[in-house]
Design a protein around this motif. Structure first.
Motif, PDB file in Angstrom:
ATOM      1  N   TYR A 145      -8.239   3.172  -4.999  1.00  0.00           N
ATOM      2  CA  TYR A 145      -8.093   3.050  -6.453  1.00  0.00           C
ATOM      3  C   TYR A 145      -9.120   2.078  -7.007  1.00  0.00           C
ATOM      4  N   ASN A 170       0.828  -1.204   0.000  1.00  0.00           N
ATOM      5  CA  ASN A 170       0.000   0.000   0.000  1.00  0.00           C
ATOM      6  C   ASN A 170       0.870   1.265   0.000  1.00  0.00           C
ATOM      7  N   LYS A 171       1.953   1.228   0.763  1.00  0.00           N
ATOM      8  CA  LYS A 171       2.877   2.364   0.815  1.00  0.00           C
ATOM      9  C   LYS A 171       3.532   2.584  -0.543  1.00  0.00           C
ATOM     10  N   LYS A 184       0.782   3.914  -3.006  1.00  0.00           N
ATOM     11  CA  LYS A 184       0.364   5.290  -2.684  1.00  0.00           C
ATOM     12  C   LYS A 184       1.453   6.299  -3.043  1.00  0.00           C
ATOM     13  N   ASN A 229      -0.595   8.219  -5.374  1.00  0.00           N
ATOM     14  CA  ASN A 229      -1.214   9.163  -4.440  1.00  0.00           C
ATOM     15  C   ASN A 229      -2.631   8.759  -4.037  1.00  0.00           C
ATOM     16  N   ILE A 230      -2.856   7.448  -3.975  1.00  0.00           N
ATOM     17  CA  ILE A 230      -4.151   6.920  -3.554  1.00  0.00           C
ATOM     18  C   ILE A 230      -3.920   5.506  -3.021  1.00  0.00           C
ATOM     19  N   SER A 231      -4.748   5.080  -2.097  1.00  0.00           N
ATOM     20  CA  SER A 231      -4.585   3.746  -1.540  1.00  0.00           C
ATOM     21  C   SER A 231      -5.072   2.693  -2.524  1.00  0.00           C
TER      22      SER A 231
END
Length: 279
Positions: free
Chosen positions: A271, A257-258, A261, A265-267
């Motif tokens: 998304y 997830n990191k 993102k 710029n979204i989880s």
């Protein structure tokens, strides 16, 4: 702007047109367009590309496009919705991912192998025959033709150099790119030291050599390719996040997830929800 959806998993259509009936269309499905006859221009996402008889073009979901017809044109349209993509992926993920990954970088006809032009024409004629002569098992027959078209399209796209690569790039850089893409699910093989050893290069030289030919670092290229594949998992499959974690070799869901993102710029869940709402 007109948004069009489809509910069948695969749809094959024949159209003969003197002018584009819809301007600035946006479809929610993937589409292969074969030009049986005629010529004109495809206007897609702000670009204008000429087309002619025998061309095979790809339109990805959410492209903005319309056709500027110069001479009366006959089109064979092969439309695939997300359900078809999901089913196909379970059979041969490489082919459909090749189309999904590269189609947004392409312009115009994707046929690069001269010998495949005859095959595509033959498949198009077979699909036309199936449309005009309805009979038992038509759905199965059409599916086989469409799958063959996907394989041919994929192997032609594989001949196209990735976006950003220099025209003068040598054979070895293409081999390195192919190695990265083929081993994208094996993190240890994607380390700079592993790639350098595989191609008998020093780690320092690999970095400068790759950036010189591709305009980006090995790490950037690898990450961007991986991100695209993860996007496709989220958009076109029902795989759980933990399954994607395992597939791409991340340590856990938080790590993936990191990573996602940072680039989008979204989880991951954000998304996926956004894509579902679009369809």
């Amino acid at each position: 702007m007109r948004k069009e959806n489809m509910h069948q998993s695969v749809e094959v259509m024949y159209k003969k047109v003197d002018e584009c009936p819809i301007v600035n269309s946006q479809f929610s499905f993937f589409q292969m367009v074969y030009v049986i006859s005629g010529n004109g221009f495809l206007k897609i996402n702000g670009n204008c590309i000429s087309y002619q008889t025998g061309n095979l073009m790809l339109l990805t979901p959410n492209d903005y496009h319309n056709f500027d017809i110069v001479n009366t044109t006959e089109f064979l349209l092969v439309r695939l919705n997300s359900e078809y993509v999901k089913d196909y992926r379970s059979k041969s993920i490489d082919h459909i991912e090749c189309l999904l990954h590269y189609a947004s970088h392409l312009s115009g006809c994707i046929l690069k192998r001269k010998e495949d032009e005859f095959l595509v024409k033959s498949i198009a004629e077979s699909l036309m025959h199936a449309i005009d002569n309805a009979d038992i098992y038509d759905e199965d027959l059409i599916t086989h033709y469409v799958n063959a078209l996907i394989v041919i399209a994929a192997r032609n796209i594989a001949k196209i150099k990735p976006e950003g690569i220099k025209v003068s790039a040598d054979k070895r850089i293409l081999e390195i790119i192919n190695y990265i893409q083929s081993n994208i699910f094996f993190p240890d093989k994607l380390k700079a030291s592993s790639i350098a050893e595989k191609f008998d290069l020093s780690g320092t030289y690999l970095g400068s050599y790759f950036k010189h030919h591709c305009g980006e670092t090995v790490q950037s290229f690898t990450s961007n390719y991986k991100i695209r594949l993860i996007e496709h998992r989220l958009s076109f499959s029902d795989r759980r996040i933990n399954e994607i974690v395992a597939e791409f070799g991340f340590s856990d869901e938080s790590h993936l997830n990191k990573f996602f993102k940072k680039h989008k710029n979204i989880s991951l869940t954000g998304y996926r929800k956004a894509k579902i709402s679009l369809n």
